[in-house]
Design an enzyme around this catalytic site. Structure first.
Site, mmCIF file in Angstrom:
data_model
loop_
_atom_site.group_PDB
_atom_site.id
_atom_site.type_symbol
_atom_site.label_atom_id
_atom_site.label_comp_id
_atom_site.label_asym_id
_atom_site.label_seq_id
_atom_site.Cartn_x
_atom_site.Cartn_y
_atom_site.Cartn_z
ATOM 1 N N MET A 1 0.829 -1.193 0.000
ATOM 2 C CA MET A 1 0.000 0.000 0.000
ATOM 3 C C MET A 1 0.867 1.247 0.000
ATOM 4 S SD MET A 1 -3.291 -0.993 2.385
ATOM 5 C CE MET A 1 -2.370 -1.742 3.716
ATOM 6 N N CYS A 2 0.230 2.403 0.135
ATOM 7 C CA CYS A 2 0.903 3.690 -0.005
ATOM 8 C C CYS A 2 1.483 4.146 1.321
ATOM 9 C CB CYS A 2 -0.093 4.720 -0.524
ATOM 10 S SG CYS A 2 -1.007 4.172 -1.993
ATOM 11 N N GLN A 3 2.124 5.313 1.308
ATOM 12 C CA GLN A 3 2.582 5.948 2.543
ATOM 13 C C GLN A 3 2.197 7.425 2.529
ATOM 14 O OE1 GLN A 3 6.405 5.296 4.244
ATOM 15 N NE2 GLN A 3 6.334 3.074 3.957
ATOM 16 N N ILE A 78 3.153 8.879 -1.326
ATOM 17 C CA ILE A 78 3.817 8.039 -2.330
ATOM 18 C C ILE A 78 2.956 6.805 -2.524
ATOM 19 C CG2 ILE A 78 6.199 8.845 -2.136
ATOM 20 C CD1 ILE A 78 6.736 6.701 -0.065
ATOM 21 N N ASN A 108 -3.973 6.067 2.507
ATOM 22 C CA ASN A 108 -3.199 4.834 2.432
ATOM 23 C C ASN A 108 -4.117 3.702 2.854
ATOM 24 O OD1 ASN A 108 -1.481 2.623 2.931
ATOM 25 N ND2 ASN A 108 -0.888 3.438 4.917
#
Length: 255
Positions: A1-3, A78, A108
């Site tokens: 997953m994202c941050q 990101i 996220n």
């Protein structure tokens, strides 16, 4: 997953140090290479940069690392794509207007079977569950409070309730700001630190870089950094509880 990365301050501050370490995770020290973005509030305006290139390879990200844009509220992201193709319209953070203010949102997580009707002014441009959640949040806030913004206490209570409902569909770590406060909800991973006098030296965990904040601040400065995973190796970060929503104003979490 994202941050996620957020900054909330009592005076305009640049995010160069934290963003440099954060962006390294966008394809070098971690796998979040499916795009990135950052938004800075300046007065009533927002500087908004997104790119579908990995942050470590993006010339725009290099600009942000070199150019000390000062802001009291910043949200960065990101991406590791779970829903929606790698494309500019699917890069966070997303920006919309409500109550005559810009709102910035990044997420996220991964939401399953989350498809509430969007029947108002807020519609998706891309194809992510994240943008759907953002539009739904703003739609429900307008539905509850009409054309006038509520008090911060009422807004916080509404966001806490709405975030809890969205999180029932999966992981919902998110950051949201209208430039006056920064709201952060945690499903799984969020951490924060408040930097204030007496300032010390901080060392990044993802880059060979350190800053002595006592040389670039005043005794009155206060900065809260909120991030998915701690950015430094020599500071004490506080972890959010699962299901917790925190509000940051003037560089501090408020009740």
């Amino acid at each position: 997953m994202c941050q996620l990365l957020g900054m909330n301050c009592n005076v305009p501050t640049d995010i160069v140090f934290s963003f440099t370490g954060f962006a390294t995770r966008g394809g070098r020290t971690d796998v979040h290479a499916d795009g990135w973005g950052i938004a800075f509030f300046e007065g009533k305006g927002v500087r908004h940069f997104v790119d579908y290139e990995a942050a470590v390879a993006s010339p725009i990200a290099d600009l942000i690392k070199r150019y000390p844009i000062k802001s009291r509220n910043v949200i960065a992201h990101i991406r590791k794509a779970t829903q929606g193709r790698i494309a500019l319209e699917n890069c966070h953070p997303f920006v919309r207007e409500l109550w005559g203010r810009y709102w910035v949102f990044a997420h996220n997580g991964d939401l399953k079977e989350f498809a509430p009707p969007l029947d108002g002014a807020f519609r998706r441009v891309g194809t992510t569950d994240s943008e759907w959640a953002f539009c739904y949040l703003l739609q429900e806030l307008r539905r509850r409070f009409g054309d006038s913004p509520p008090t911060q206490a009422a807004l916080t209570a509404a966001l806490r309730e709405l975030s809890h409902g969205i999180a029932a569909h999966g992981t919902f770590n998110m950051m949201l700001s209208d430039g006056s406060a920064l709201f952060a909800h945690c499903s799984t991973d969020l951490h924060y630190i408040v930097r204030q006098y007496p300032f010390s030296t901080a060392k990044l965990s993802d880059e060979d870089m350190s800053v002595d904040f006592s040389t670039v601040t005043t005794p009155n400065d206060r900065v809260a950094i909120i991030v998915t995973a701690p950015l430094t190796t020599n500071e004490t970060w506080t972890r959010f509880a699962a299901g917790e929503l925190k509000v940051f104003v003037d560089g501090m979490p408020v009740a």
